[in-house]
Design a protein around this motif. Sequence first.
Motif, PDB file in Angstrom:
ATOM      1  N   UNK A  94      54.525  74.190  91.222  1.00  0.00           N
ATOM      2  CA  UNK A  94      55.301  75.048  92.113  1.00  0.00           C
ATOM      3  C   UNK A  94      55.687  74.293  93.372  1.00  0.00           C
ATOM      4  N   UNK A  95      56.821  74.691  93.933  1.00  0.00           N
ATOM      5  CA  UNK A  95      57.305  74.183  95.215  1.00  0.00           C
ATOM      6  C   UNK A  95      57.473  75.378  96.143  1.00  0.00           C
ATOM      7  N   UNK A  96      57.123  75.210  97.408  1.00  0.00           N
ATOM      8  CA  UNK A  96      57.265  76.269  98.405  1.00  0.00           C
ATOM      9  C   UNK A  96      58.030  75.700  99.595  1.00  0.00           C
ATOM     10  N   UNK A  97      59.022  76.442 100.085  1.00  0.00           N
ATOM     11  CA  UNK A  97      59.761  76.007 101.263  1.00  0.00           C
ATOM     12  C   UNK A  97      60.347  77.228 101.963  1.00  0.00           C
ATOM     13  N   UNK A  98      60.882  77.002 103.152  1.00  0.00           N
ATOM     14  CA  UNK A  98      61.548  78.059 103.914  1.00  0.00           C
ATOM     15  C   UNK A  98      62.929  77.570 104.325  1.00  0.00           C
ATOM     16  N   UNK A  99      63.807  78.528 104.638  1.00  0.00           N
ATOM     17  CA  UNK A  99      65.118  78.172 105.184  1.00  0.00           C
ATOM     18  C   UNK A  99      65.567  79.288 106.124  1.00  0.00           C
ATOM     19  N   UNK A 100      66.293  78.941 107.206  1.00  0.00           N
ATOM     20  CA  UNK A 100      66.669  79.936 108.221  1.00  0.00           C
ATOM     21  C   UNK A 100      67.792  80.845 107.746  1.00  0.00           C
ATOM     22  N   UNK A 101      67.846  82.043 108.318  1.00  0.00           N
ATOM     23  CA  UNK A 101      68.918  82.974 107.939  1.00  0.00           C
ATOM     24  C   UNK A 101      70.250  82.568 108.555  1.00  0.00           C
ATOM     25  N   UNK A 122      63.716  82.698 105.455  1.00  0.00           N
ATOM     26  CA  UNK A 122      63.456  83.137 104.092  1.00  0.00           C
ATOM     27  C   UNK A 122      62.393  82.230 103.486  1.00  0.00           C
ATOM     28  N   UNK A 123      61.574  82.776 102.605  1.00  0.00           N
ATOM     29  CA  UNK A 123      60.505  82.023 101.960  1.00  0.00           C
ATOM     30  C   UNK A 123      60.813  81.910 100.474  1.00  0.00           C
ATOM     31  N   UNK A 124      60.735  80.697  99.941  1.00  0.00           N
ATOM     32  CA  UNK A 124      61.022  80.470  98.521  1.00  0.00           C
ATOM     33  C   UNK A 124      59.837  79.780  97.856  1.00  0.00           C
ATOM     34  N   UNK A 125      59.536  80.197  96.638  1.00  0.00           N
ATOM     35  CA  UNK A 125      58.538  79.521  95.807  1.00  0.00           C
ATOM     36  C   UNK A 125      59.109  79.397  94.403  1.00  0.00           C
ATOM     37  N   UNK A 126      59.180  78.171  93.904  1.00  0.00           N
ATOM     38  CA  UNK A 126      59.712  77.901  92.573  1.00  0.00           C
ATOM     39  C   UNK A 126      58.568  77.531  91.634  1.00  0.00           C
TER      40      UNK A 126
END
Length: 552
Positions: free
Chosen positions: A57-64, A72-76
């Motif tokens: 899994x990969x986890x990262x964030x990105x601004x709105x 926003x929080x993403x987990x792949x």
Amino acid sequence: MDQTSNSGPDERHFDIAQHWAMELTRRRSVTGTSGEVDFAEWLAHRLMESDCFGIRRDVWTFPVADGDARQCVAMLLRRGGRRTVILTGHYDTVSIDDYGDLSDLATEPQELAVAMRQRLANPTTAAAQRAESDLAANAFLPGRGLLDMKAGLAAGLSAIAALATEASGSGNVLFIAVPDEENGSAGARRAAQLLPEIALRHDLDIAAVINLDAIADDQEGHDGRVIALGTVGKLLPTALVIGTPAHSGFPFNGINAGALAAVIAARVEWAEELTETLSTGAGAPPSLLSLRDGKTSYDVTTPATAFAYFNVLTYRRTPIEVLTRFDALCAEALAQALGELRARAVGIAGTKDAPLLPGSIPIYNYEDVAAAARKRQPGNDTLMTEKARTLATQHLSLPESCRLMTEHAWRLSGLAGPAVVTGFGSVPYLSTQLSSRDNARHLRTVAVRAARHSEARYGCVVRCVDYFAGISDMSFFGEADESNLNVVGRNTPLWEQVVRWPGSDGIANVPTINIGPWGRDYHTPLERLHTGYAFDILPRLLADVVSDVLNG
């Protein structure tokens, strides 16, 4: 997933879903507060350190948005291949202030349940009686944001945990948690816009999106245990009424903008003309959300302006159809009002002394007024741009900013009142439906099959419905016709400065459905979640649907 699953509870699903629901709820994230800003970093850290999701899994964030601290929080979760399903939902909540003396416990579900039962010991309303019964039966848990919609996020995480342990599974799952759904959906709008970039960077073929939003049901779950194959849209038609102010001692010398706005409000409320009929019955009718005049202090002059805006839900109607019908209702209400005022004036003053009222009151769209202002003086375009930029920095609600901008454009236009200026006053939410494209048809097939076998597999009936009944982020992920927004953009005064719709790629246009928890009374202190469905059945249903879509 194994099609022979039995209907008994799955303790691992239950434990993981309950754990994440409690943890997410306890972390406060009220829209527009520092809690919403801090939540993303905290969640990303918790996802990275959790042992629920395996090592792939990969986890990262990105601004709105640039300069916006919300993330926003993403987990792949990678399981092989390119085919990918997205599980998404919002983590922001409405305020906890309505809990009063229980606000300290508003995000502590178990403790709040005890306190709420004490508070509801002698219920005085039907809603309170129902809440007391639900809590006494231990079938529901209260808590701000538990139902709307952190239990949905938790069920999604539980499903991902199950998929991570599948030995033979293939395909990927992308989890995206977003802020700001309770305001303007800035998080979902940004995530939807970035999906092509995310897919390219991670080499993904995004087949479907499953939104995890909550559904309200005041009965026994028949309307809550559903898979929604589309969502309603929402528009916010506005009407700025310009009158002719007069001293209240001499009302015949003017026309009261407040009185005209009131008759428009009465005509539009529950109007059949703005209510769509569905195969299952009538949709939700329009309703007034705000009505106010433009006065800022007390005096005895009648209001020069008044402003009203309305909630209008759409299913298949386009924005231009809504605006055309809204204008017609305003014209009908004004014509009737003028007729009644004439009759009253004659009855009071007689034919000879009655005031001369106009034969009709013109209705302009905002784009007509803005065009008239620009044509009147070359410098007015600059003045309107500067005014819009100023309003965008003042942290006003979008409807209020639109009111002030419309008034400004009206003054610059040189047009004469009485008149009405109509337009739109919020971020538009488009209705979505599953199309005839391959991925959409497959998603529909999987959803219908899951509902058909639900009683045998989960011990309860889950139904498919055409539309999710609430406003949701599905509008930005799902399949919709973005070209219909042209008229909205032209008639929303701060479209460029506040809405900032990103051209023709503002929605992801991916087949999208909603599968979420159910409960009662969200956005109130009685908000409560049906725990058996949310912690046991929903995670299993999600895991099965995701697996079937990935195996398509």
